[in-house]
Design an enzyme around this catalytic site. Structure first.
Site, PDB file in Angstrom:
ATOM      1  N   TYR A 130      15.824   7.416  -6.690  1.00 44.01           N
ATOM      2  CA  TYR A 130      16.163   7.462  -8.123  1.00 44.01           C
ATOM      3  C   TYR A 130      14.943   7.105  -8.976  1.00 44.01           C
ATOM      4  O   TYR A 130      14.606   7.814  -9.928  1.00 44.01           O
ATOM      5  CB  TYR A 130      17.310   6.483  -8.371  1.00 44.01           C
ATOM      6  CG  TYR A 130      17.802   6.421  -9.785  1.00 44.01           C
ATOM      7  CD1 TYR A 130      18.713   7.363 -10.273  1.00 44.01           C
ATOM      8  CD2 TYR A 130      17.395   5.402 -10.648  1.00 44.01           C
ATOM      9  CE1 TYR A 130      19.186   7.281 -11.572  1.00 44.01           C
ATOM     10  CE2 TYR A 130      17.865   5.313 -11.947  1.00 44.01           C
ATOM     11  CZ  TYR A 130      18.763   6.256 -12.408  1.00 44.01           C
ATOM     12  OH  TYR A 130      19.235   6.173 -13.693  1.00 44.01           O
ATOM     13  N   SER A 136      14.783   6.578 -17.280  1.00 48.80           N
ATOM     14  CA  SER A 136      15.405   5.261 -17.066  1.00 48.80           C
ATOM     15  C   SER A 136      14.324   4.194 -17.118  1.00 48.80           C
ATOM     16  O   SER A 136      13.157   4.482 -16.811  1.00 48.80           O
ATOM     17  CB  SER A 136      16.064   5.234 -15.679  1.00 48.80           C
ATOM     18  OG  SER A 136      16.327   3.901 -15.269  1.00 48.80           O
TER      19      SER A 136
HETATM   20  C1  BMA Z   1      19.736   2.791 -14.868  1.00 46.52           C
HETATM   21  C2  BMA Z   1      20.580   2.815 -13.630  1.00 46.52           C
HETATM   22  C3  BMA Z   1      21.489   1.627 -13.663  1.00 46.52           C
HETATM   23  C4  BMA Z   1      20.711   0.348 -13.848  1.00 46.52           C
HETATM   24  C5  BMA Z   1      19.795   0.476 -15.028  1.00 46.52           C
HETATM   25  C6  BMA Z   1      18.926  -0.739 -15.250  1.00 46.52           C
HETATM   26  O1  BMA Z   1      18.894   3.905 -14.897  1.00 46.52           O
HETATM   27  O2  BMA Z   1      19.742   2.742 -12.521  1.00 46.52           O
HETATM   28  O3  BMA Z   1      22.240   1.582 -12.461  1.00 46.52           O
HETATM   29  O4  BMA Z   1      21.604  -0.724 -14.028  1.00 46.52           O
HETATM   30  O5  BMA Z   1      18.986   1.616 -14.899  1.00 46.52           O
HETATM   31  O6  BMA Z   1      18.161  -1.051 -14.135  1.00 46.52           O
END
Ligand code: BMA
Length: 249
Positions: free
Chosen positions: A142, A129
């Site tokens: 996360y 992410s």
């Molecule tokens: C992703 C999640 C989403 C978030 C996006 C941007 O991995 O965490 O909830 O909107 O990143 O920050």
């Protein structure tokens, strides 16, 4: 005439979201696809499915065995992921462990079982992410788990280049998936869900959230032979989210 081998792919977390979209893209490209997920996909169609809790090493191993029933594994995608909210101080230890287990330790288990099955070489993509690089408030567990995927990507690329296995990660921005929808519902309420998604989309240079297929296409590219000189790296697929400083003139 050159006969190209049908690719054999395994997608963890393939029943929904980015994993589902990736499975569909790979199928459309002629690959044989097995998905391993807690839940059965709503329309399994041409997919092979195996129930798998990625926290359990034996179940992960069984998923790999199922995928290689008809030959060596070529492509592995790790897309299982959950998002819990909280700072380090207000995240219960069990919750931190849970997020790590699903998002990061599961990737370790999947690769640990899958790499020895990639006997003709192959490619791995981990779904990380943008939050591995820059994060919003209250996503300590996360963000830490996604950062782990980044480091794991490099470590595996280094160790397994000699086995002709390439390893890369994608870093999506906000994508319209069940995970993000449940976050939007949490913060915007059921009635405000679409509006919240729209507002989050507005943070991206492209002014919207991504469709899962837009991430899937990049994953499929990174797996493919077209990406034959790409390994050990992470690719933002974030509609420009991280390109912009929150500084106004
Ligand atoms: C992703 C999640 C989403 C978030 C996006 C941007 O991995 O965490 O909830 O909107 O990143 O920050």
């Amino acid at each position: 005439m050159q006969i190209t081998q049908r690719k054999n792919a395994l997608v963890f977390g393939g029943a929904s979201g980015i994993g589902w979209a990736t499975s569909q893209t790979l199928l459309d490209q002629g690959a044989q696809v097995t998905i391993a997920d807690l839940r059965r996909p709503t329309e399994p169609g041409r997919l092979r499915y195996i129930a798998c809790d990625v926290r359990d090493a034996n179940q992960v191993c069984e998923a790999v065995k199922k995928a290689i029933e008809r030959g060596p594994l070529d492509w592995l995608v790790y897309s299982a992921g959950i998002q819990h909210y909280g700072s380090v101080v207000d995240t219960p230890i069990e919750e931190y462990d849970f997020v790590q287990q699903v998002n990061a330790r599961g990737a370790f288990l999947a690769c640990r079982s899958a790499i020895p099955a990639m006997t003709r070489g192959g490619a791995i993509v981990l779904v990380s992410s943008v939050q591995a690089l820059a994060c919003q408030e209250g996503v300590a567990a996360y963000a830490a788990s996604k950062g782990t995927l980044e480091a794991l990507t490099r470590a595996m690329a280094v160790d397994h280049a000699k086995d002709r296995i390439r390893v890369n990660a994608v870093l999506p921005g906000t994508v319209d998936t069940p995970m993000v929808r449940s976050s939007a519902e949490r913060f915007g309420g059921r009635d405000g869900l679409e509006q919240t998604l729209e507002q989050w989309g507005g943070n991206h240079l492209l002014g919207r959230v991504a469709h899962a297929s837009e991430i899937a296409r990049v994953i499929a590219f990174l797996l493919s032979d077209a990406a034959s000189f790409m390994t050990g790296a992470s690719y933002r697929v974030d509609g420009g989210l991280l390109s912009q400083l929150p500084v106004r003139l």
